[in-house]
Design an enzyme around this catalytic site. Structure first.
Site, PDB file in Angstrom:
ATOM      1  N   VAL A 325       0.825  -1.201   0.000  1.00 40.25           N
ATOM      2  CA  VAL A 325       0.000   0.000   0.000  1.00 40.25           C
ATOM      3  C   VAL A 325       0.864   1.257   0.000  1.00 40.25           C
ATOM      4  O   VAL A 325       0.525   2.258  -0.642  1.00 40.25           O
ATOM      5  CB  VAL A 325      -0.984   0.009   1.196  1.00 40.25           C
ATOM      6  CG1 VAL A 325      -0.265   0.141   2.527  1.00 40.25           C
ATOM      7  CG2 VAL A 325      -1.997   1.126   1.039  1.00 40.25           C
ATOM      8  N   ASP A 402      -7.595  -1.664   4.554  1.00 37.62           N
ATOM      9  CA  ASP A 402      -7.942  -2.530   5.680  1.00 37.62           C
ATOM     10  C   ASP A 402      -6.808  -3.491   5.960  1.00 37.62           C
ATOM     11  O   ASP A 402      -5.981  -3.787   5.099  1.00 37.62           O
ATOM     12  CB  ASP A 402      -9.208  -3.325   5.366  1.00 37.62           C
ATOM     13  CG  ASP A 402      -9.036  -4.210   4.131  1.00 37.62           C
ATOM     14  OD1 ASP A 402      -8.502  -5.329   4.266  1.00 37.62           O
ATOM     15  OD2 ASP A 402      -9.397  -3.761   3.033  1.00 37.62           O
ATOM     16  N   GLY A 544      -5.814  -6.620  -0.462  1.00 34.87           N
ATOM     17  CA  GLY A 544      -6.393  -5.693   0.503  1.00 34.87           C
ATOM     18  C   GLY A 544      -5.469  -4.499   0.699  1.00 34.87           C
ATOM     19  O   GLY A 544      -4.761  -4.082  -0.227  1.00 34.87           O
ATOM     20  N   GLU A 545      -5.502  -3.922   1.896  1.00 36.82           N
ATOM     21  CA  GLU A 545      -4.679  -2.777   2.283  1.00 36.82           C
ATOM     22  C   GLU A 545      -5.113  -1.471   1.624  1.00 36.82           C
ATOM     23  O   GLU A 545      -4.694  -0.402   2.022  1.00 36.82           O
ATOM     24  CB  GLU A 545      -3.188  -3.000   1.972  1.00 36.82           C
ATOM     25  CG  GLU A 545      -2.569  -4.203   2.629  1.00 36.82           C
ATOM     26  CD  GLU A 545      -1.095  -4.371   2.266  1.00 36.82           C
ATOM     27  OE1 GLU A 545      -0.509  -3.477   1.586  1.00 36.82           O
ATOM     28  OE2 GLU A 545      -0.513  -5.408   2.645  1.00 36.82           O
ATOM     29  N   GLY A 546      -5.914  -1.538   0.552  1.00 33.51           N
ATOM     30  CA  GLY A 546      -6.219  -0.359  -0.257  1.00 33.51           C
ATOM     31  C   GLY A 546      -5.491  -0.366  -1.580  1.00 33.51           C
ATOM     32  O   GLY A 546      -5.576   0.599  -2.346  1.00 33.51           O
TER      33      GLY A 546
END
Length: 578
Positions: A325, A402, A544-546
């Site tokens: 991210v 997230d 995930g993570e954005g």
């Protein structure tokens, strides 16, 4: 009479006027000298500030020598340049346009220092709170600033200093601390709004966001009932502006390109215009990705091969700048903010981490509710407030991120609860799991649904039954962005599950949502279909993570820029095919 000491109306108006018109001035200073009597009155007003224990811990150093000011200005420029290096792209460009000091532009500089030892060991109020000396000195700064405005003088506060370097230049004794470096002089005019607001660097927060009744969190202005943040924000969410969308479509048809040739990006630009209520809409920059991190009790069911400790370890990695991210955000010119909304570990306070922990992880939803309704409401409110704060800080686009081991299991349960999907269809393999773990994951979702028998109309109840704290906070984050009419780019399945909760609370919130990508998790496609959102990127991502949302950020920004910058056939003198 209770109001017997009140000033007459004209004098009260003058007091409130000087407060309202005080400005941090950096531009438009005149070379005219400040008369000694005027400067004396301003300093006397500063010296009349209240101080805890009447300790009067301040001193004022008046600096006029040009050579000294040149050396001090050089110190400020050095630290300004160091700060600029670490800014993300859009912020860096905006910062480059800002003037951050007027040390050489003003005839006089005033330094306010603080002596924490003044008054001796028995100074009233300092025994328990030693920082009261600093607070008192700041009140002297405020008095000085207001008196200067009343005298028609502009004041600029310069903070780009190493405090000890500046103290050495001013020959301050070691026990004195620099509180403020102020540039003072007459100005051409006073702006209607603070310079950082007019430059788009930040926005003024409404006073209603800052007033609490009796205890923190019970917001309410005097004479009004305390406000329910969730009710307040959902009431503020309105449908997109139809006139702005029509104007955007008409402009797309007049732009120097074949009609419809930008495909999905044309509709993105139309939706941005409808959200902003104007055509063209503002560019969605600067942008910030908020990574909400939390742990999950359902991890105890063996649904992930990763130990729960990885959540906290990855938070540390985000903050150190070593995660995907961070790399994607740097490429896209976005800022990364990490939120501890429920990590099952104590995290050390560091820059970039927002401590908003509701509890150290949720409970196991196969044995009972994942959280209480009160915890769900607290997480929703935290997400709302983080969205508000990031927008007030000048961000014009928010991005969901997230982190939480086992959060895809909770996401699958939420998606099934809101859409009625079959757990065997909606549940994916998350970080990559074997067949045995995958079967346990589906079985955990099935047991949770059988236990709670969720009502999809009860969004808060569904969140409490199955969600992680990050799901509830992300739902609030989406609602907060929608209420402020700021676009929010959704990441993968966790964001999709949270968006379903947000849409159940306020259906018009979907107008602010842009699907950054389609996750490899099967539940994400189900969520996007239910929300009516088309993903901008489909690369089989499941991190995930954005990360997927960040990849879509340049697409959303390009859609807005094209609508704003591309010429029309008429303006460019290009023939339009009939």
């Amino acid at each position: 009479m209770p109001d017997g000491h009140r000033y007459p109306a004209e004098q009260r108006d003058a007091v409130y006027r000087v407060i309202a018109e005080r400005r941090d001035v950096r531009r438009g200073f005149l070379p005219d000298p400040v008369p000694a009597d005027v400067l004396g009155r301003v300093l006397a007003a500063a010296h009349q500030a209240p101080s805890v224990g009447f300790s009067q811990p301040w001193d004022f150093i008046v600096v006029t020598d040009r050579a000294r000011r040149e050396r001090i200005a050089a110190l400020a420029r050095k630290h300004r340049d160091e700060f600029a290096v670490g800014l993300p792209g859009a912020r860096a460009r905006a910062f480059d346009r800002l003037k951050i000091e007027s040390i050489m532009d003003t005839p006089v500089n005033i330094v306010v220092s603080c002596d924490r030892t003044r008054g001796g060991r028995h100074t009233l109020g300092r025994h328990v709170q030693p920082r009261t000396a600093d607070f008192s000195s700041v009140l002297a700064v405020a008095n000085l600033w207001l008196a200067a405005r009343a005298e028609g003088l502009g004041v600029g506060w310069v903070s780009f200093f190493d405090e000890r370097e500046l103290a050495a230049e001013l020959a301050l004794p070691a026990h004195l601390e620099v509180i403020a470096y102020l540039c003072v002089g007459y100005v051409t005019d006073f702006a209607a709004e603070p310079e950082l607001a007019t430059a788009g660097w930040a926005r003024r927060r409404p006073v209603s966001w800052a007033v609490h009744a009796e205890e923190f969190g019970r917001r309410g202005l005097p004479g009004e009932e305390p406000v329910d943040p969730l009710a307040e924000v959902t009431a503020a969410i309105a449908p997109p502006d139809a006139a702005a969308m029509t104007a955007a479509r008409e402009r797309q048809d007049r732009m120097t390109k074949p009609r419809g040739s930008l495909g999905v990006l044309e509709e993105v630009s139309v939706r941005l215009a409808g959200l902003a209520g104007c055509c063209p809409p503002p560019l969605p920059e600067p942008a910030c990705v908020a990574v909400f991190a939390a742990d999950h009790g359902v991890h105890a069911q063996g649904v992930s091969p990763w130990p729960q400790e990885v959540t906290a370890q990855m938070v540390a990695n985000f903050l150190a700048g070593g995660a995907v991210v961070n790399a994607f955000a740097a490429q896209a010119g976005a800022e990364v903010t990490v939120v501890d909304i429920g990590v099952a570990a104590e995290l050390e306070p560091v820059p970039g981490l927002l401590p908003r922990k509701i509890a150290p992880g949720t409970a196991d939803f196969t044995a009972g509710p994942a959280m209480t309704r009160e915890q769900a409401a607290a997480a929703l409110t935290a997400g709302i407030e983080i969205a508000r704060d990031l927008v007030a800080a000048g961000n014009r686009c928010l991005i969901t991120g997230d982190m939480g081991i086992a959060n895809t299991t909770a996401s699958a349960a939420l998606i099934c609860a809101f859409t009625g999907a079959d757990p065997a269809v909606a549940t994916g393999r998350g970080t990559g799991i074997d067949a045995v773990t995958y079967a346990r994951k589906i079985e955990a979702v099935c047991r949770g649904l059988e236990l709670h028998r969720p009502d999809p109309a009860d969004s808060a109840g569904v969140l409490a039954a199955f969600g992680g704290f990050e799901h509830a906070a992300l739902a609030g984050f989406i609602l907060g962005a929608a209420a402020l009419r700021v676009p929010v780019i959704l990441d993968g399945v966790i964001a999709g599950a949270a968006a379903l909760a947000a849409a159940a609370l306020a259906p018009d919130a979907v107008a602010a949502c842009f699907a950054g990508h389609r996750s490899a998790e099967p539940g994400h496609a189900i969520a996007l279909e239910c929300l009516g959102l088309r993903p901008l990127v489909d690369l089989g991502l499941r991190l995930g993570e954005g990360t997927g949302a960040l990849l879509a950020l340049p697409l959303v920004q390009s859609a807005a820029r094209a609508l704003r910058d591309v010429a029309t056939f008429d303006s460019a003198g290009v023939s339009d095919k009939l």
